[in-house]
Write a protein that holds these residues in place. Structure first.
Motif, PDB file in Angstrom:
ATOM      1  N   ALA A  89       0.853  -1.190   0.000  1.00  0.00           N
ATOM      2  CA  ALA A  89       0.000   0.000   0.000  1.00  0.00           C
ATOM      3  C   ALA A  89       0.891   1.244   0.000  1.00  0.00           C
ATOM      4  N   VAL A  90       0.455   2.274  -0.706  1.00  0.00           N
ATOM      5  CA  VAL A  90       1.216   3.521  -0.806  1.00  0.00           C
ATOM      6  C   VAL A  90       0.369   4.647  -0.230  1.00  0.00           C
ATOM      7  N   GLN A  91       0.956   5.408   0.687  1.00  0.00           N
ATOM      8  CA  GLN A  91       0.231   6.470   1.370  1.00  0.00           C
ATOM      9  C   GLN A  91       0.359   7.794   0.621  1.00  0.00           C
ATOM     10  N   PHE A  92      -0.785   8.461   0.426  1.00  0.00           N
ATOM     11  CA  PHE A  92      -0.828   9.800  -0.168  1.00  0.00           C
ATOM     12  C   PHE A  92      -1.622  10.712   0.772  1.00  0.00           C
ATOM     13  N   GLY A  93      -1.020  11.059   1.896  1.00  0.00           N
ATOM     14  CA  GLY A  93      -1.754  11.857   2.873  1.00  0.00           C
ATOM     15  C   GLY A  93      -2.936  11.074   3.418  1.00  0.00           C
ATOM     16  N   ALA A 114      -6.249  -3.011  -4.633  1.00  0.00           N
ATOM     17  CA  ALA A 114      -7.708  -3.130  -4.578  1.00  0.00           C
ATOM     18  C   ALA A 114      -8.405  -1.828  -4.937  1.00  0.00           C
ATOM     19  N   GLY A 115      -7.733  -0.683  -4.731  1.00  0.00           N
ATOM     20  CA  GLY A 115      -8.360   0.601  -5.020  1.00  0.00           C
ATOM     21  C   GLY A 115      -7.812   1.690  -4.108  1.00  0.00           C
ATOM     22  N   LEU A 116      -8.655   2.667  -3.792  1.00  0.00           N
ATOM     23  CA  LEU A 116      -8.281   3.786  -2.926  1.00  0.00           C
ATOM     24  C   LEU A 116      -9.050   3.700  -1.616  1.00  0.00           C
ATOM     25  N   THR A 117      -8.372   3.959  -0.516  1.00  0.00           N
ATOM     26  CA  THR A 117      -9.026   3.926   0.789  1.00  0.00           C
ATOM     27  C   THR A 117      -8.942   5.304   1.436  1.00  0.00           C
ATOM     28  N   HIS A 118     -10.089   5.776   1.943  1.00  0.00           N
ATOM     29  CA  HIS A 118     -10.143   7.048   2.672  1.00  0.00           C
ATOM     30  C   HIS A 118     -10.984   6.838   3.915  1.00  0.00           C
ATOM     31  N   LYS A 119     -10.374   7.030   5.073  1.00  0.00           N
ATOM     32  CA  LYS A 119     -11.061   6.827   6.359  1.00  0.00           C
ATOM     33  C   LYS A 119     -11.757   5.468   6.410  1.00  0.00           C
ATOM     34  N   LYS A 120     -11.015   4.447   6.079  1.00  0.00           N
ATOM     35  CA  LYS A 120     -11.455   3.040   6.118  1.00  0.00           C
ATOM     36  C   LYS A 120     -12.516   2.712   5.062  1.00  0.00           C
ATOM     37  N   ARG A 121     -12.839   3.672   4.191  1.00  0.00           N
ATOM     38  CA  ARG A 121     -13.775   3.399   3.101  1.00  0.00           C
ATOM     39  C   ARG A 121     -12.981   3.050   1.851  1.00  0.00           C
ATOM     40  N   LEU A 122     -13.143   1.831   1.371  1.00  0.00           N
ATOM     41  CA  LEU A 122     -12.444   1.382   0.179  1.00  0.00           C
ATOM     42  C   LEU A 122     -13.258   1.693  -1.068  1.00  0.00           C
ATOM     43  N   MET A 123     -12.643   2.416  -1.986  1.00  0.00           N
ATOM     44  CA  MET A 123     -13.254   2.690  -3.291  1.00  0.00           C
ATOM     45  C   MET A 123     -12.542   1.806  -4.308  1.00  0.00           C
ATOM     46  N   ARG A 124     -13.203   0.739  -4.703  1.00  0.00           N
ATOM     47  CA  ARG A 124     -12.594  -0.191  -5.638  1.00  0.00           C
ATOM     48  C   ARG A 124     -12.487   0.448  -7.027  1.00  0.00           C
ATOM     49  N   ILE A 145     -11.051  16.489  -1.337  1.00  0.00           N
ATOM     50  CA  ILE A 145      -9.896  16.598  -0.448  1.00  0.00           C
ATOM     51  C   ILE A 145      -9.013  17.737  -0.931  1.00  0.00           C
ATOM     52  N   ASP A 146      -8.630  18.618  -0.029  1.00  0.00           N
ATOM     53  CA  ASP A 146      -7.735  19.719  -0.359  1.00  0.00           C
ATOM     54  C   ASP A 146      -6.408  19.157  -0.873  1.00  0.00           C
ATOM     55  N   GLU A 147      -5.968  19.650  -2.017  1.00  0.00           N
ATOM     56  CA  GLU A 147      -4.733  19.147  -2.624  1.00  0.00           C
ATOM     57  C   GLU A 147      -3.535  19.301  -1.689  1.00  0.00           C
ATOM     58  N   ALA A 148      -3.520  20.366  -0.878  1.00  0.00           N
ATOM     59  CA  ALA A 148      -2.395  20.606   0.025  1.00  0.00           C
ATOM     60  C   ALA A 148      -2.247  19.506   1.072  1.00  0.00           C
ATOM     61  N   ILE A 188      -2.638  16.318   0.359  1.00  0.00           N
ATOM     62  CA  ILE A 188      -2.245  15.094  -0.336  1.00  0.00           C
ATOM     63  C   ILE A 188      -0.764  15.172  -0.712  1.00  0.00           C
ATOM     64  N   VAL A 189       0.045  14.388  -0.029  1.00  0.00           N
ATOM     65  CA  VAL A 189       1.457  14.317  -0.383  1.00  0.00           C
ATOM     66  C   VAL A 189       1.583  13.604  -1.728  1.00  0.00           C
ATOM     67  N   ASN A 190       2.312  14.233  -2.660  1.00  0.00           N
ATOM     68  CA  ASN A 190       2.496  13.676  -4.004  1.00  0.00           C
ATOM     69  C   ASN A 190       1.180  13.599  -4.793  1.00  0.00           C
ATOM     70  N   ALA A 191       0.377  14.644  -4.674  1.00  0.00           N
ATOM     71  CA  ALA A 191      -0.895  14.682  -5.399  1.00  0.00           C
ATOM     72  C   ALA A 191      -0.723  14.526  -6.919  1.00  0.00           C
ATOM     73  N   PRO A 192       0.251  15.185  -7.566  1.00  0.00           N
ATOM     74  CA  PRO A 192       0.416  14.985  -9.017  1.00  0.00           C
ATOM     75  C   PRO A 192       0.775  13.542  -9.373  1.00  0.00           C
ATOM     76  N   VAL A 193       1.512  12.877  -8.490  1.00  0.00           N
ATOM     77  CA  VAL A 193       1.877  11.477  -8.725  1.00  0.00           C
ATOM     78  C   VAL A 193       0.640  10.592  -8.620  1.00  0.00           C
ATOM     79  N   LEU A 194      -0.176  10.845  -7.610  1.00  0.00           N
ATOM     80  CA  LEU A 194      -1.420  10.086  -7.446  1.00  0.00           C
ATOM     81  C   LEU A 194      -2.331  10.272  -8.651  1.00  0.00           C
ATOM     82  N   LEU A 195      -2.471  11.516  -9.107  1.00  0.00           N
ATOM     83  CA  LEU A 195      -3.339  11.785 -10.248  1.00  0.00           C
ATOM     84  C   LEU A 195      -2.831  11.068 -11.493  1.00  0.00           C
ATOM     85  N   ALA A 196      -1.523  11.067 -11.694  1.00  0.00           N
ATOM     86  CA  ALA A 196      -0.945  10.384 -12.858  1.00  0.00           C
ATOM     87  C   ALA A 196      -1.210   8.886 -12.795  1.00  0.00           C
ATOM     88  N   TYR A 197      -1.059   8.299 -11.602  1.00  0.00           N
ATOM     89  CA  TYR A 197      -1.321   6.857 -11.458  1.00  0.00           C
ATOM     90  C   TYR A 197      -2.794   6.543 -11.703  1.00  0.00           C
TER      91      TYR A 197
END
Length: 213
Positions: free
Chosen positions: A138-142, A149-159, A192-195, A197-206
Motif C-alpha cells: 500500500a502507498v500512502q498519499f496523505g 484493490a483501489g483507494l481507501t479514505h477513512k477506512k472506506r475502500l473505493m474499488r 480533499i484539499d490538494e495541500a 495530499i502528499v504527491n498529489a500529481p503522482v497520485l493523479l498520474a497513477y
C-alpha cells in the motif's frame, strides 16, 4: 485603520469625506485601536513577499537532471515528495537534503515552472508507485491509501470498478484559494484539499493511467 492614519499625512486610500466622518464618530478611537493588530498583521504578511523576493536567487534553472536555485541543487532522483500549496502559490519539495519551498509567484512564468517541476518529479516517483502496488504493498498519499484493490479514505475502500471520475477543481472562498481533488465513486463525491495530499500529481498520474486501462 491604515487609511485613517495615512490621512493625517494627506494620503487618502479612501474618500476624504468618509475618513473625516469616521474620525468624528464617537467610537472612532476604539475602532482604530482594535484595527491596529490587524494592520500590523497585514503589513508583515505582505512584507513576507518582499523579503522572499529580495532573498531569492537571481536565476532558477530546471533541466532534465535537477533544479538549481543559487547554491541549492536538487536532483530529481533525490526528491521523495512534492506538495502543492495553492493558497500560497508554492511547491514544497522534500528531498534527501531536506525541504525546499519553491515560491512560484517570484518567477516570470509560474504555470510553466509548475509544469516542468511536477513533470520531472512525477516521472521519477511514479515508477516507484507502480513497483510497490505490483508487489502488493500500500502507498500512502496523505489521507488516501493506494493499493491493488483501489483507494481507501477513512477506512472506506473505493474499488477501481467503483471509481467513476477524478478531477481537480479550483475553489475560492473568503479570499482563500484552494484546489481540491474530487473523486466520484458509486455516485458519492469525495473532496480533499490538494495541500493535504502528499504527491498529489503522482497520485493523479497513477489514477489516470489505471482508470484508462
Amino acid at each position: 485603520m491604515a487609511a485613517a492614519f495615512l490621512s493625517f499625512g494627506k494620503i487618502y486610500l479612501l474618500p476624504q469625506d468618509f475618513i473625516q466622518g469616521l474620525l468624528r464618530y464617537q467610537a472612532a478611537p476604539i475602532v482604530l485601536l482594535a484595527g491596529i493588530p490587524c494592520g500590523i498583521y497585514f503589513i508583515f504578511w505582505r512584507a513576507s513577499d518582499l523579503f522572499a523576493w529580495v532573498s531569492a536567487p537571481p536565476t532558477l534553472v530546471v533541466d532534465e537532471e535537477c533544479l538549481r536555485a543559487g547554491d541549492t541543487h536538487i536532483a530529481w532522483r533525490n526528491v521523495s515528495a512534492i506538495i502543492t500549496v495553492q493558497n500560497h502559490d508554492r511547491l514544497i519539495l522534500r528531498h534527501r537534503g531536506g525541504t525546499y519551498r519553491l515560491r512560484l509567484n517570484l518567477w516570470s512564468d509560474a504555470d510553466e515552472l509548475y509544469g516542468h517541476v511536477t513533470d520531472h518529479v512525477v516521472e521519477v516517483l511514479l515508477q516507484g508507485v507502480h513497483r510497490q502496488v505490483d508487489a502488493g504493498k500500500a502507498v500512502q498519499f496523505g489521507p488516501l491509501t493506494l493499493s491493488g484493490a483501489g483507494l481507501t479514505h477513512k477506512k472506506r475502500l473505493m474499488r477501481w470498478d467503483d471509481i467513476e471520475s477524478i478531477r481537480f477543481q479550483d475553489e475560492f472562498d473568503e479570499g482563500v484559494s484552494t484546489r481540491e481533488l474530487i473523486i466520484a465513486a458509486q455516485g458519492k463525491p469525495l473532496k480533499i484539499d490538494e495541500a493535504r495530499i502528499v504527491n498529489a500529481p503522482v497520485l493523479l498520474a497513477y489514477l489516470s493511467q489505471r482508470l484508462a486501462a
